[in-house]
Design an enzyme around this catalytic site. Structure first.
Site, short mmCIF file in Angstrom:
data_model
loop_
_atom_site.label_atom_id
_atom_site.label_comp_id
_atom_site.label_asym_id
_atom_site.label_seq_id
_atom_site.Cartn_x
_atom_site.Cartn_y
_atom_site.Cartn_z
N ASP A 366 0.58 -1.30 -0.12
CA ASP A 366 -0.16 0.19 0.09
C ASP A 366 0.88 1.68 -0.02
O ASP A 366 1.46 0.99 -0.77
CB ASP A 366 -0.88 -0.42 1.20
CG ASP A 366 -2.41 1.53 1.23
OD1 ASP A 366 -2.22 1.57 1.04
OD2 ASP A 366 -3.35 -0.13 0.64
N ASP A 367 -0.01 1.53 0.18
CA ASP A 367 1.06 3.93 -0.14
C ASP A 367 2.48 3.78 0.96
O ASP A 367 2.83 3.10 2.12
CB ASP A 367 0.03 5.12 1.29
CG ASP A 367 -0.06 6.39 1.16
OD1 ASP A 367 1.20 6.39 0.30
OD2 ASP A 367 -0.41 6.74 1.39
N LYS A 476 -3.93 -0.84 -6.67
CA LYS A 476 -5.18 -0.15 -5.34
C LYS A 476 -5.11 1.47 -5.72
O LYS A 476 -4.83 1.66 -5.68
CB LYS A 476 -5.13 -0.48 -4.44
CG LYS A 476 -6.23 0.20 -3.31
CD LYS A 476 -5.66 -0.29 -2.13
CE LYS A 476 -6.83 0.63 -1.28
NZ LYS A 476 -6.34 0.34 0.54
N TRP A 477 -6.49 1.77 -6.93
CA TRP A 477 -5.99 3.46 -6.91
C TRP A 477 -6.72 4.19 -6.60
O TRP A 477 -8.46 4.02 -6.62
CB TRP A 477 -6.79 3.41 -8.58
CG TRP A 477 -6.66 4.59 -10.02
CD1 TRP A 477 -7.22 5.21 -8.70
CD2 TRP A 477 -6.03 5.10 -10.26
NE1 TRP A 477 -7.24 6.29 -10.26
CE2 TRP A 477 -6.37 6.28 -10.95
CE3 TRP A 477 -5.28 4.44 -11.74
CZ2 TRP A 477 -5.61 6.64 -12.25
CZ3 TRP A 477 -5.02 4.57 -12.43
CH2 TRP A 477 -5.54 6.29 -12.57
N ASP A 478 -6.29 5.02 -5.25
CA ASP A 478 -6.93 5.59 -4.69
C ASP A 478 -7.29 6.55 -4.41
O ASP A 478 -6.35 7.08 -6.32
CB ASP A 478 -5.90 5.41 -3.05
CG ASP A 478 -6.60 5.98 -2.20
OD1 ASP A 478 -7.63 6.31 -2.23
OD2 ASP A 478 -5.62 5.25 -0.69
N ASN A 480 -7.97 10.68 -2.44
CA ASN A 480 -8.00 10.94 -0.73
C ASN A 480 -8.51 12.15 -0.51
O ASN A 480 -8.53 12.38 0.55
CB ASN A 480 -6.52 10.27 -0.65
CG ASN A 480 -7.16 8.74 -0.21
OD1 ASN A 480 -8.02 8.29 0.60
ND2 ASN A 480 -5.57 8.43 -0.27
N CYS A 526 -10.52 3.41 -4.88
CA CYS A 526 -10.75 3.05 -3.61
C CYS A 526 -10.73 4.69 -3.57
O CYS A 526 -10.45 5.35 -4.69
CB CYS A 526 -9.08 2.85 -2.55
SG CYS A 526 -9.00 3.87 -1.24
N ASP A 548 -12.68 1.78 4.77
CA ASP A 548 -12.47 2.41 5.56
C ASP A 548 -12.04 1.88 6.77
O ASP A 548 -11.52 1.42 7.19
CB ASP A 548 -11.46 3.76 5.53
CG ASP A 548 -9.95 4.03 4.31
OD1 ASP A 548 -9.59 3.36 3.50
OD2 ASP A 548 -9.25 5.17 4.37
#
Ligand code: DGJ
Length: 785
Positions: A366-367, A476-478, A480, A526, A548
């Site tokens: 992830d990030d 995973k295309w976020d 935010n 996401c 989340d």
């Protein structure tokens, strides 16, 4: 099937019929949308609005002194001629005039459903699945045309609609509103159900009675939003999951949307859905066309679960495309809640090894793997690996994971830019910031201007490099933050009312290119969880990070609401730590799994810190999940008991097509002392069939009994030890349920479940120990009779 006879258009699906006609003035009059009618029984004249003695203030149509457009059900309503309800289209011309009168021009019927406008995602269907009707309308005075396209998806009772406007006039016209769908119904005693929320509590079900007036469900956040999803239901009073009449609509779009529901003084209801006009104004130059996103609708006289089943089928078969369509999705381990930003190669590999050990098939980093990113204040836009964390580089990490025989996935947030990034230093004008104004900020970041081709080309290249370098299998295309400071430095945009829609055209262009270039990558959308959970994103990305919030109880509300519009294959759910990071709630890992298993399963937890017992439980969970995965991901969900309604118990059944395999989740919020017997009734089974019914074997720690365990320990040796110590050595099995019964019995009588622990005794493998937030999964398998 679509038919036209004497100007009457009949759109039939297996269980529904939709009828409209070009009336004697050539306006499109809506006649009927409801339960299926045989062609022979349809009498358009009787369905048509009776011209009545018109009340004092009525405005009558110029060429038909009996026609009051304000009363007529319409397919396409516009202002100026007597319909004072909310209009489908509002177009201004000649210095602000808005009066229009669209009349029938021509039509064509085509078998199958293909895209007609390539810039927006759309549904599709083969000749066997769908038919298309295109009706062209022209305004009586202005040289403009409107094409309404209807798609009829027979098997799942879904009808789609969109509009395209063509400007053949010599002057610009301004589109102030162009909806995708209009549905006028001759009835007003409805409830409206919307799916609302916020970060970490998305798509909660809200029901209210409609009364005369206008209700708006919309998003102005620049994303379809967790605040109000574009999905709505309207239902007759008393409509339930399995009976009663209801309609539902949704929009294949990820930007600002608006659903208007208007109840008139004449007992009618109008529904409109489309792009939100409060952040939209489009100049259409001569010889240009504008296309709306596509909207979908469904009707059922068998309650909500029936419409959601239609929508699940439709999304799986007519929205999701490509390699992962109807393909089982891998069980994953995601690094976010295990590490947040704090990791290095050694830790990543260690977690990946554990992921392999439990039976996961995909490891997701992830990030935090790129730029100089150690928290959320920097580096978005700099899509190069952070070598101070991953000294071996992305390629090496990926190949280690591939060698473990797992897929490798990464997190990206391509639409964003941090001020603290190389990209910002180079291209400050790519960020959406109004020159001369202090911008609002979200999570320390700004949105990149995707209406610009140079930004799209940069992202296409930067992402392609990473996907190739990392031999990436999953992304995973976020997304935010949401939009503020609406502005674009794109020289081609002179009218900021076009900006947001042009942003989404840009995003869809980028997604289209990347998904074509990397057809085997599994993309998961996401947006801080489910802030952009819509059919537009689903057209490119077959799954969506639901929320989340991974709390076992909160998730029930979120997944329940989401299931009204979206299939289980789109819903990703992770088992995370206890206490839960979003709520601090403590819950049992078996129950966390039971809820996460209803959809795509993942684990987002430091597998190196959970107990040995839990690790063994997790392995068993994944074995179980893989065995029933096809049903759990592609089955349809029937909500037998809703947590949102009773707050105490949720009973959900996931069934495959022929109901030969059904998995039932039975979740209970609170345990009570001296509990009454409980029954499990499953009304959706095949009544004729014979079923084997059993529960998933669960384990629980002896520590749930606290110091009571000293009173029934098997060995005196253990008596001196602390409860936790004993729990490490011993776990108990849950009760065993195993029956063979007829479907009819399950649906009408139901099973009386094993007695729950009530404070006065415990029999191993008999007493049901649930505890607060406890649950079970039951499996129903059809047997040969
Ligand atoms: C928000 C997502 O929803 C989380 O799952 C995680 O990916 C973080 N962003 C990372 O910043």
């Amino acid at each position: 099937m679509i038919n036209e006879k004497n100007g009457v258009f009949t759109l039939s699906s297996t269980n529904t019929t939709y009828i409209f006609q070009a009336n004697k003035n050539e306006q499109l009059e809506h006649l009927y949308y409801g339960s299926h009618l045989n062609e022979a029984s349809i009498n358009a004249k009787l369905l048509s609005t009776k011209y009545m003695q018109n009340a004092g203030t009525s405005t009558l149509y110029e060429e038909d002194s009996e026609l009051n457009l304000g009363l007529m059900k319409q397919e396409v309503s516009t202002p100026g001629k007597g319909d004072f309800r909310e209009p489908f289209a509002k177009i201004s011309y000649n210095g602000g005039m808005t009066t229009l009168d669209f009349v029938f021009d021509s039509y064509e019927i085509v078998s199958a459903k293909a895209k007609t406008f390539y810039a927006l995602p759309e549904s599709y269907g083969s000749r066997e699945e769908a038919d298309t009707l295109r009706v062209t309308l022209k305004d009586k005075e202005l040289d403009i045309k409107l094409i309404i396209t209807y798609g009829v998806f027979s098997l799942c009772d879904v009808i789609t609609r969109k509009a395209e406007l063509f400007n053949y006039a010599k002057k610009n016209i301004t589109i102030e509103r162009l909806s995708s769908l209009q549905l006028d119904i001759d009835q007003d005693d409805f409830d409206l159900i919307t799916f609302d929320g916020a970060w970490a509590r998305e798509r909660h079900i809200n029901k209210r009675a409609l009364t005369p007036g206008i209700v708006i469900n919309d998003s102005k956040l620049g994303a379809s939003s967790a605040t109000h999803n574009p999905l709505i239901y309207i239902s007759e009073k008393g409509c339930s999951e399995f009976s009663g009449k209801c309609y539902a609509t949704n929009l294949i779009y990820s930007g600002n949307h608006k659903e208007v529901v208007e109840v008139t003084p004449y007992n009618q209801t109008r529904i409109l859905t489309g792009i939100n006009d409060s952040t939209f104004k489009w100049i259409l130059h001569p010889n240009e066309r504008f296309s709306t996103p596509e909207a979908i609708m469904s009707y059922s006289d068998k309650g909500f679960s029936s419409i959601s089943r239609n929508f699940h089928y439709f999304a799986n078969n007519n929205i999701v495309r490509g390699y992962w369509k109807n393909k089982e999705r891998p069980v994953l381990v995601n690094s976010w809640e295990a590490f947040y930003f704090d990791f290095d190669d050694t830790q990543v590999v260690k977690l990946a090894k554990k992921a392999k050990e439990i039976g996961a098939e995909l490891f997701v980093l992830d990030d935090g793997w790129f730029g100089d990113r150690n928290d959320d204040t920097s580096s978005l836009g700099d899509w190069q690996v952070n070598t101070s964390k991953l000294s071996e580089g992305l390629g090496n990490i990926s190949s280690k994971i591939h060698k473990m025989n797992m897929l490798f996935g990464i997190w990206v947030e391509p639409e964003m830019i941090s001020k603290n990034s190389n990209l910002y230093d180079k291209h400050p004008d790519w960020a959406i910031i109004i020159p001369g104004r202090k911008p609002s900020v979200g999570r320390n970041q700004f949105i990149l201007d995707l209406s610009r081709d140079d930004v799209i080309s940069y992202l296409e290249e930067a992402l392609s490099n990473i996907f190739l370098l990392g031999e990436v299998d999953y992304v995973k295309w976020d997304f935010n933050r949401v939009f503020s400071d609406f502005y674009s430095s794109n020289a081609e945009i002179s009218n900021m009312g076009e900006f947001l829609h042009r942003y989404y055209l840009g995003l869809y262009k980028l997604l289209d290119r990347l998904t074509r270039k990397f057809p085997k990558i599994l993309f998961e959308s996401c947006a801080s969880g489910g802030n952009r959970y819509d059919l537009g994103m689903l057209s490119f990305m077959p799954q969506n990070w639901t929320s989340d919030c991974t709390d076992v109880y909160e998730r029930l509300f979120i997944q329940e609401g989401t299931s009204f519009g979206y299939p289980l294959s789109a819903m990703t759910n992770h088992v995370s730590a206890s206490p839960n990071h979003q709520t601090l709630r403590v819950s049992d890992i078996e129950s966390r799994f039971n809820v996460a298993a209803i959809g795509n399963l993942g684990y987002e937890i430091d597998l190196n810190t959970i107990s040995g017992n839990e690790l063994e439980q997790v392995k068993e969970q994944i074995i179980f999940y893989k065995r029933y995965r096809k049903t759990l991901q592609f089955g349809t969900l029937a909500r037998i008991d809703k947590m949102s309604t009773n707050k105490e118990r949720a009973v959900w059944a996931v069934m495959n097509n022929d109901k030969s395999e059904i998995i039932v989740l039975d979740f209970r919020t609170r345990t009570i002392s001296n509990p009454p017997l409980e029954r499990l009734q499953i009304p959706i089974v095949d009544n004729e069939a014979f079923y084997e019914v059993f529960n998933r074997a669960q384990k629980f720690d002896l520590s749930v009994f606290g110091d009571l365990i000293y009173h029934f320990l098997p060995s005196n040796l253990l008596k001196g030890k602390a409860v936790e110590e004993i729990s490490k050595i011993m776990q108990l099995n849950s009760e065993i349920t195993h029956h063979r019964v007829y479907g009819e019995f399950l649906s009408k009588a139901g099973l009386i479940l094993n007695q729950e622990y009530g404070g006065t005794g415990f029999v191993n493998e008999v007493t049901r120990v649930l505890g607060d937030y406890g649950s079970r999964l039951y499996v129903l398998k059809k047997l040969e009779i």
